[in-house]
Scaffold this active site. Sequence first.
Site, PDB file in Angstrom:
ATOM      1  N   HIS A   1      20.608  -2.306 -40.239  1.00  0.00           N
ATOM      2  CA  HIS A   1      19.270  -1.704 -40.294  1.00  0.00           C
ATOM      3  C   HIS A   1      18.857  -1.308 -38.880  1.00  0.00           C
ATOM      4  O   HIS A   1      19.169  -1.990 -37.921  1.00  0.00           O
ATOM      5  CB  HIS A   1      18.247  -2.722 -40.847  1.00  0.00           C
ATOM      6  CG  HIS A   1      17.007  -2.068 -41.356  1.00  0.00           C
ATOM      7  ND1 HIS A   1      15.968  -1.702 -40.529  1.00  0.00           N
ATOM      8  CD2 HIS A   1      16.653  -1.693 -42.599  1.00  0.00           C
ATOM      9  CE1 HIS A   1      15.022  -1.150 -41.247  1.00  0.00           C
ATOM     10  NE2 HIS A   1      15.402  -1.124 -42.510  1.00  0.00           N
TER      11      HIS A   1
ATOM     12  N   ASP B   1      18.772  -3.044 -49.742  1.00  0.00           N
ATOM     13  CA  ASP B   1      19.606  -2.396 -50.776  1.00  0.00           C
ATOM     14  C   ASP B   1      20.799  -3.233 -51.205  1.00  0.00           C
ATOM     15  O   ASP B   1      21.485  -2.862 -52.160  1.00  0.00           O
ATOM     16  CB  ASP B   1      20.099  -1.044 -50.238  1.00  0.00           C
ATOM     17  CG  ASP B   1      18.945  -0.060 -50.067  1.00  0.00           C
ATOM     18  OD1 ASP B   1      18.801   0.511 -48.978  1.00  0.00           O
ATOM     19  OD2 ASP B   1      18.168   0.085 -51.039  1.00  0.00           O
TER      20      ASP B   1
HETATM   21  C1  SDX Z   1      17.036   1.549 -45.993  1.00  0.00           C
HETATM   22  O1  SDX Z   1      14.385   2.547 -41.983  1.00  0.00           O
HETATM   23  C2  SDX Z   1      14.063   1.820 -42.966  1.00  0.00           C
HETATM   24  O2  SDX Z   1      13.112   1.045 -42.929  1.00  0.00           O
HETATM   25  C3  SDX Z   1      14.900   2.012 -44.195  1.00  0.00           C
HETATM   26  C4  SDX Z   1      14.654   1.053 -45.344  1.00  0.00           C
HETATM   27  C5  SDX Z   1      13.280   1.259 -45.956  1.00  0.00           C
HETATM   28  O3  SDX Z   1      12.756   0.323 -46.562  1.00  0.00           O
HETATM   29  O4  SDX Z   1      12.787   2.416 -45.910  1.00  0.00           O
HETATM   30  O5  SDX Z   1      14.750  -0.282 -44.891  1.00  0.00           O
HETATM   31  C6  SDX Z   1      15.659   1.269 -46.477  1.00  0.00           C
HETATM   32  O6  SDX Z   1      17.373   2.685 -45.843  1.00  0.00           O
HETATM   33  C7  SDX Z   1      17.944   0.415 -45.616  1.00  0.00           C
HETATM   34  C8  SDX Z   1      19.299   0.897 -45.021  1.00  0.00           C
HETATM   35  C9  SDX Z   1      20.217   1.284 -46.193  1.00  0.00           C
HETATM   36  N1  SDX Z   1      21.472   1.917 -45.666  1.00  0.00           N
HETATM   37  C10 SDX Z   1      22.641   1.271 -45.752  1.00  0.00           C
HETATM   38  O7  SDX Z   1      22.774   0.119 -46.160  1.00  0.00           O
HETATM   39  C11 SDX Z   1      23.848   2.098 -45.316  1.00  0.00           C
HETATM   40  C12 SDX Z   1      24.792   1.233 -44.454  1.00  0.00           C
HETATM   41  N2  SDX Z   1      24.113   0.960 -43.182  1.00  0.00           N
HETATM   42  C13 SDX Z   1      24.425   1.817 -42.060  1.00  0.00           C
HETATM   43  O8  SDX Z   1      24.651   3.161 -42.399  1.00  0.00           O
HETATM   44  C14 SDX Z   1      23.462   1.569 -40.889  1.00  0.00           C
HETATM   45  O9  SDX Z   1      23.427   0.225 -40.688  1.00  0.00           O
HETATM   46  C15 SDX Z   1      22.047   2.086 -40.963  1.00  0.00           C
HETATM   47  C16 SDX Z   1      21.989   3.525 -41.312  1.00  0.00           C
HETATM   48  C17 SDX Z   1      21.250   1.301 -41.952  1.00  0.00           C
HETATM   49  C18 SDX Z   1      21.437   1.862 -39.594  1.00  0.00           C
HETATM   50  O10 SDX Z   1      22.064   2.719 -38.757  1.00  0.00           O
HETATM   51  P1  SDX Z   1      21.833   2.623 -37.164  1.00  0.00           P
HETATM   52  O11 SDX Z   1      20.631   1.832 -36.822  1.00  0.00           O
HETATM   53  O12 SDX Z   1      21.953   3.998 -36.652  1.00  0.00           O
HETATM   54  O13 SDX Z   1      23.008   1.713 -36.729  1.00  0.00           O
HETATM   55  P2  SDX Z   1      24.278   2.289 -36.055  1.00  0.00           P
HETATM   56  O14 SDX Z   1      24.897   3.270 -36.987  1.00  0.00           O
HETATM   57  O15 SDX Z   1      23.924   2.703 -34.666  1.00  0.00           O
HETATM   58  O16 SDX Z   1      25.205   0.999 -36.010  1.00  0.00           O
HETATM   59  C19 SDX Z   1      25.229   0.183 -34.875  1.00  0.00           C
HETATM   60  C20 SDX Z   1      26.640  -0.359 -34.893  1.00  0.00           C
HETATM   61  C21 SDX Z   1      27.691   0.746 -34.890  1.00  0.00           C
HETATM   62  O17 SDX Z   1      28.861   0.221 -34.295  1.00  0.00           O
HETATM   63  P3  SDX Z   1      29.150   0.601 -32.704  1.00  0.00           P
HETATM   64  O18 SDX Z   1      29.188   2.108 -32.613  1.00  0.00           O
HETATM   65  O19 SDX Z   1      27.997  -0.002 -31.929  1.00  0.00           O
HETATM   66  O20 SDX Z   1      30.476  -0.061 -32.414  1.00  0.00           O
HETATM   67  O21 SDX Z   1      26.870  -1.118 -36.100  1.00  0.00           O
HETATM   68  C22 SDX Z   1      27.849  -0.471 -36.866  1.00  0.00           C
HETATM   69  C23 SDX Z   1      27.978   0.952 -36.363  1.00  0.00           C
HETATM   70  O22 SDX Z   1      29.291   1.454 -36.573  1.00  0.00           O
HETATM   71  N3  SDX Z   1      27.359  -0.496 -38.263  1.00  0.00           N
HETATM   72  C24 SDX Z   1      28.096  -0.815 -39.305  1.00  0.00           C
HETATM   73  C25 SDX Z   1      27.203  -0.758 -40.396  1.00  0.00           C
HETATM   74  N4  SDX Z   1      25.986  -0.416 -39.992  1.00  0.00           N
HETATM   75  C26 SDX Z   1      26.086  -0.230 -38.664  1.00  0.00           C
HETATM   76  N5  SDX Z   1      29.394  -1.137 -39.439  1.00  0.00           N
HETATM   77  C27 SDX Z   1      29.818  -1.407 -40.691  1.00  0.00           C
HETATM   78  N6  SDX Z   1      29.027  -1.393 -41.803  1.00  0.00           N
HETATM   79  C28 SDX Z   1      27.721  -1.065 -41.680  1.00  0.00           C
HETATM   80  N7  SDX Z   1      26.934  -1.031 -42.745  1.00  0.00           N
END
Ligand code: SDX
Length: 393
Positions: free
Chosen positions: A270, A328
């Site tokens: 998140h 989720d």
């Molecule tokens: C919702 O914003 C809100 O409030 C949203 C929400 C709401 O109520 O409205 O809470 C609802 O949308 C929840 C999120 C649902 N999405 C998912 O579950 C999809 C999977 N999650 C990822 O796509 C991601 O974690 C996000 C989109 C939720 C957050 O993305 P960020 O903040 O841009 O995080 P990032 O992509 O910069 O990740 C930071 C690191 C990265 O690694 P590095 O480049 O630092 O090495 O963490 C890794 C990412 O690769 N990472 C993950 C991951 N999520 C982040 N690695 C594996 N699996 C994951 N799910």
Amino acid sequence: KQGVFTYDPAFTATCSCTSDITFIDGENGILMYRGYPVDQLAEKSSFLEVCYLLLNGELPNAPEMDEFRDAITHHTMLNESLVKFYDGFHYDAHPMAMLTGIVGSLSAFYHDTTDVNNPEHREIFARRMIAKMPTIAAAAYKHSIGQPKIGPKNHLDYASNFLRMCFAVPAEEYEIDPVAAKALDVLFILHADHEQNASTSTVRMAGSTGANPYAAISTGIAALWGPAHGGANEAVLNMLSQIGDVSQVGKYVEKAKDKDDPFRLMGFGHRVYKNFDPRATIIRGYCHEILEHFGMQNNKLFELALELERIALEDDYFIERKLYPNVDFYSGIIYQALGIPINMFTPMFAIARTVGWAAHWSEMMADPGMRIARPRQVYTGYELRDYINIDKR
Ligand code: SDX
């Protein structure tokens, strides 16, 4: 008291707006709607009461709640010419595609909500949107399974009405399961608002131009649909089915860590929560109760989800990046136990978040200092250069 929170100027420089509606402390896993912690609201309130709170800033007294409930109840029906719009969708259209189109077309129907600067117009818009979204979503589900659409019943509560509009058929009486309705009401509360998430920011961006509010809500539905946002609840169930067995969890956790592999643990991570998402914790606890109620104690997908969480939270990759289950991750387990099909999971999120979108839109439009949103960019393109005729290229 309001406005007692202080922020680092570096943080406030990143903020797109101020708001009184919802507070998130991502480091400590705190979520409050108008100052009330979401766990207390989930335990003691109802979704419609939370709608009143988010829209008006205070919990209603009994007469206020009765008036609000009555207003919502009497806006749940759809105009028959709007119902005809569903026939334009192929039966296998994704329900989120139908929601985006149908809600956007509401902007062609109502002339008592066109003055976005009129508080009465804003109130009737918000109430109408909250009231109609379950009817719109249920009608999309019925269209997708080729069954006749079922209209709302005024004596039913919000969640029960939705369940009946989805699962009742003309040929039989439909019996409301109060445990299922309560579980759905709690999920609606937990998904109601979340400050400046992508879909709410999209609604605010569209609304800041003075656009029709129904059209603005349809932009929020479109943004929510993405798998990185509300579409994740559908993606989690598909991911768990893909993993298939607890024995495969370790393999998929490794895939999620592999930068060359597009696989991500859906429902994990998140932008704001760097600790447990309090909503995920509540929903996980509810899963046990709901699965037991439906005799699904040995639900394979839930066991998979629990094992996935256990392994991931012991893994340095996830610990270092502060990746925890989000709202989720477990919600789909409950939706599935309630008989809701996977392609309707994100519409469930949209039904609940409609009040958040409407509350933020109303708060923004009531601000006399509101200006059109206009983000800027860092330009990384060519410097100035002269046109070259095609015969010289
Ligand atoms: C919702 O914003 C809100 O409030 C949203 C929400 C709401 O109520 O409205 O809470 C609802 O949308 C929840 C999120 C649902 N999405 C998912 O579950 C999809 C999977 N999650 C990822 O796509 C991601 O974690 C996000 C989109 C939720 C957050 O993305 P960020 O903040 O841009 O995080 P990032 O992509 O910069 O990740 C930071 C690191 C990265 O690694 P590095 O480049 O630092 O090495 O963490 C890794 C990412 O690769 N990472 C993950 C991951 N999520 C982040 N690695 C594996 N699996 C994951 N799910």
